[in-house]
Design a protein around this motif. Structure first.
Motif, PDB file in Angstrom:
ATOM      1  N   GLY A 235      10.931   9.007  -0.838  1.00 48.27           N
ATOM      2  CA  GLY A 235      11.682   7.829  -1.219  1.00 48.27           C
ATOM      3  C   GLY A 235      10.878   6.571  -0.955  1.00 48.27           C
ATOM      4  O   GLY A 235       9.912   6.567  -0.193  1.00 48.27           O
ATOM      5  N   ALA A 236      11.286   5.501  -1.599  1.00 46.19           N
ATOM      6  CA  ALA A 236      10.522   4.246  -1.552  1.00 46.19           C
ATOM      7  C   ALA A 236      10.452   3.673  -0.139  1.00 46.19           C
ATOM      8  O   ALA A 236       9.388   3.229   0.295  1.00 46.19           O
ATOM      9  CB  ALA A 236      11.133   3.232  -2.505  1.00 46.19           C
ATOM     10  N   LEU A 237      11.553   3.665   0.588  1.00 46.83           N
ATOM     11  CA  LEU A 237      11.573   3.054   1.924  1.00 46.83           C
ATOM     12  C   LEU A 237      10.652   3.798   2.892  1.00 46.83           C
ATOM     13  O   LEU A 237       9.864   3.165   3.607  1.00 46.83           O
ATOM     14  CB  LEU A 237      12.994   3.011   2.477  1.00 46.83           C
ATOM     15  N   ILE A 238      10.712   5.108   2.906  1.00 47.33           N
ATOM     16  CA  ILE A 238       9.851   5.885   3.803  1.00 47.33           C
ATOM     17  C   ILE A 238       8.396   5.738   3.378  1.00 47.33           C
ATOM     18  O   ILE A 238       7.504   5.648   4.229  1.00 47.33           O
ATOM     19  CB  ILE A 238      10.287   7.367   3.829  1.00 47.33           C
ATOM     20  N   ASN A 239       8.134   5.692   2.060  1.00 49.75           N
ATOM     21  CA  ASN A 239       6.768   5.490   1.596  1.00 49.75           C
ATOM     22  C   ASN A 239       6.221   4.149   2.062  1.00 49.75           C
ATOM     23  O   ASN A 239       5.056   4.044   2.428  1.00 49.75           O
ATOM     24  CB  ASN A 239       6.688   5.583   0.076  1.00 49.75           C
ATOM     25  N   ILE A 240       7.051   3.125   2.069  1.00 48.36           N
ATOM     26  CA  ILE A 240       6.625   1.802   2.535  1.00 48.36           C
ATOM     27  C   ILE A 240       6.325   1.843   4.026  1.00 48.36           C
ATOM     28  O   ILE A 240       5.309   1.318   4.490  1.00 48.36           O
ATOM     29  CB  ILE A 240       7.678   0.734   2.183  1.00 48.36           C
ATOM     30  N   ILE A 241       7.191   2.495   4.801  1.00 45.41           N
ATOM     31  CA  ILE A 241       6.960   2.608   6.247  1.00 45.41           C
ATOM     32  C   ILE A 241       5.688   3.417   6.512  1.00 45.41           C
ATOM     33  O   ILE A 241       4.861   3.029   7.349  1.00 45.41           O
ATOM     34  CB  ILE A 241       8.183   3.248   6.940  1.00 45.41           C
ATOM     35  N   LEU A 242       5.527   4.507   5.777  1.00 47.21           N
ATOM     36  CA  LEU A 242       4.303   5.293   5.930  1.00 47.21           C
ATOM     37  C   LEU A 242       3.080   4.507   5.460  1.00 47.21           C
ATOM     38  O   LEU A 242       1.976   4.713   5.959  1.00 47.21           O
ATOM     39  CB  LEU A 242       4.410   6.611   5.173  1.00 47.21           C
TER      40      LEU A 242
ATOM     41  N   LEU B  12       0.600  10.124   3.701  1.00 45.58           N
ATOM     42  CA  LEU B  12       1.590  10.809   2.857  1.00 45.58           C
ATOM     43  C   LEU B  12       1.203  12.271   2.628  1.00 45.58           C
ATOM     44  O   LEU B  12       2.055  13.140   2.610  1.00 45.58           O
ATOM     45  CB  LEU B  12       1.743  10.094   1.528  1.00 45.58           C
ATOM     46  N   PHE B  13      -0.083  12.534   2.470  1.00 48.00           N
ATOM     47  CA  PHE B  13      -0.542  13.911   2.302  1.00 48.00           C
ATOM     48  C   PHE B  13      -0.234  14.735   3.553  1.00 48.00           C
ATOM     49  O   PHE B  13       0.299  15.847   3.457  1.00 48.00           O
ATOM     50  CB  PHE B  13      -2.047  13.937   1.991  1.00 48.00           C
ATOM     51  N   ILE B  14      -0.558  14.190   4.717  1.00 48.14           N
ATOM     52  CA  ILE B  14      -0.308  14.897   5.972  1.00 48.14           C
ATOM     53  C   ILE B  14       1.202  15.073   6.202  1.00 48.14           C
ATOM     54  O   ILE B  14       1.658  16.135   6.612  1.00 48.14           O
ATOM     55  CB  ILE B  14      -0.984  14.184   7.148  1.00 48.14           C
ATOM     56  N   ALA B  15       1.977  14.024   5.902  1.00 56.11           N
ATOM     57  CA  ALA B  15       3.427  14.124   6.060  1.00 56.11           C
ATOM     58  C   ALA B  15       3.997  15.161   5.109  1.00 56.11           C
ATOM     59  O   ALA B  15       4.950  15.883   5.453  1.00 56.11           O
ATOM     60  CB  ALA B  15       4.085  12.766   5.825  1.00 56.11           C
ATOM     61  N   GLY B  16       3.435  15.276   3.913  1.00 58.85           N
ATOM     62  CA  GLY B  16       3.881  16.291   2.947  1.00 58.85           C
ATOM     63  C   GLY B  16       3.610  17.697   3.429  1.00 58.85           C
ATOM     64  O   GLY B  16       4.372  18.621   3.126  1.00 58.85           O
ATOM     65  N   LEU B  17       2.541  17.892   4.199  1.00 54.87           N
ATOM     66  CA  LEU B  17       2.255  19.211   4.751  1.00 54.87           C
ATOM     67  C   LEU B  17       3.324  19.625   5.769  1.00 54.87           C
ATOM     68  O   LEU B  17       3.681  20.792   5.866  1.00 54.87           O
ATOM     69  CB  LEU B  17       0.881  19.226   5.425  1.00 54.87           C
ATOM     70  N   PHE B  18       3.826  18.638   6.529  1.00 49.95           N
ATOM     71  CA  PHE B  18       4.837  18.946   7.539  1.00 49.95           C
ATOM     72  C   PHE B  18       6.238  19.063   6.940  1.00 49.95           C
ATOM     73  O   PHE B  18       7.113  19.631   7.558  1.00 49.95           O
ATOM     74  CB  PHE B  18       4.834  17.882   8.642  1.00 49.95           C
TER      75      PHE B  18
ATOM     76  N   ALA C 236       0.830  -1.205   0.000  1.00 49.18           N
ATOM     77  CA  ALA C 236       0.000   0.000   0.000  1.00 49.18           C
ATOM     78  C   ALA C 236       0.866   1.258   0.000  1.00 49.18           C
ATOM     79  O   ALA C 236       0.551   2.229  -0.687  1.00 49.18           O
ATOM     80  CB  ALA C 236      -0.929  -0.002   1.213  1.00 49.18           C
ATOM     81  N   GLY C 237       1.945   1.246   0.753  1.00 53.76           N
ATOM     82  CA  GLY C 237       2.844   2.401   0.790  1.00 53.76           C
ATOM     83  C   GLY C 237       3.517   2.643  -0.540  1.00 53.76           C
ATOM     84  O   GLY C 237       3.667   3.784  -0.984  1.00 53.76           O
TER      85      GLY C 237
END
Length: 80
Positions: free
Chosen positions: A27-34, A72-78, A13-14
């Motif tokens: 990046g791919a790894l952080i997207n997977i964790i998120l 990811l949207f919320i993390a992008g805001l920060f 899903a990430g």
């Protein structure tokens, strides 16, 4: 076995959410964790809203992707 299943669905899903949210820049790894966190958020969010997408791998993956996109949207805001 349930934890491994949740981690694999969350990772997929990430990755998918990272492709949907182009320009996230994590990046791919952080997207997977998120995505793993997003799976938890998606299950909680749909539970609160009373929405049931479906059962099985496809329903879990859709729920995880939607939750991961939200995370990811919320993390992008920060990030900015």
């Amino acid at each position: 076995m349930g934890l491994l299943y949740a981690l694999l669905i969350g990772a997929a899903a990430g990755w998918l959410a990272g492709k949907i949210m182009k320009g996230g820049g994590f990046g791919a790894l952080i997207n997977i964790i998120l995505g793993i966190v997003g799976g938890i958020v998606g299950n909680w969010l749909f539970g609160v809203l009373g929405v049931h997408i479906g059962s099985g791998i496809v329903g879990d993956l859709i729920t995880g992707v939607i939750g991961a996109v939200v995370v990811l949207f919320i993390a992008g805001l920060f990030k900015k």
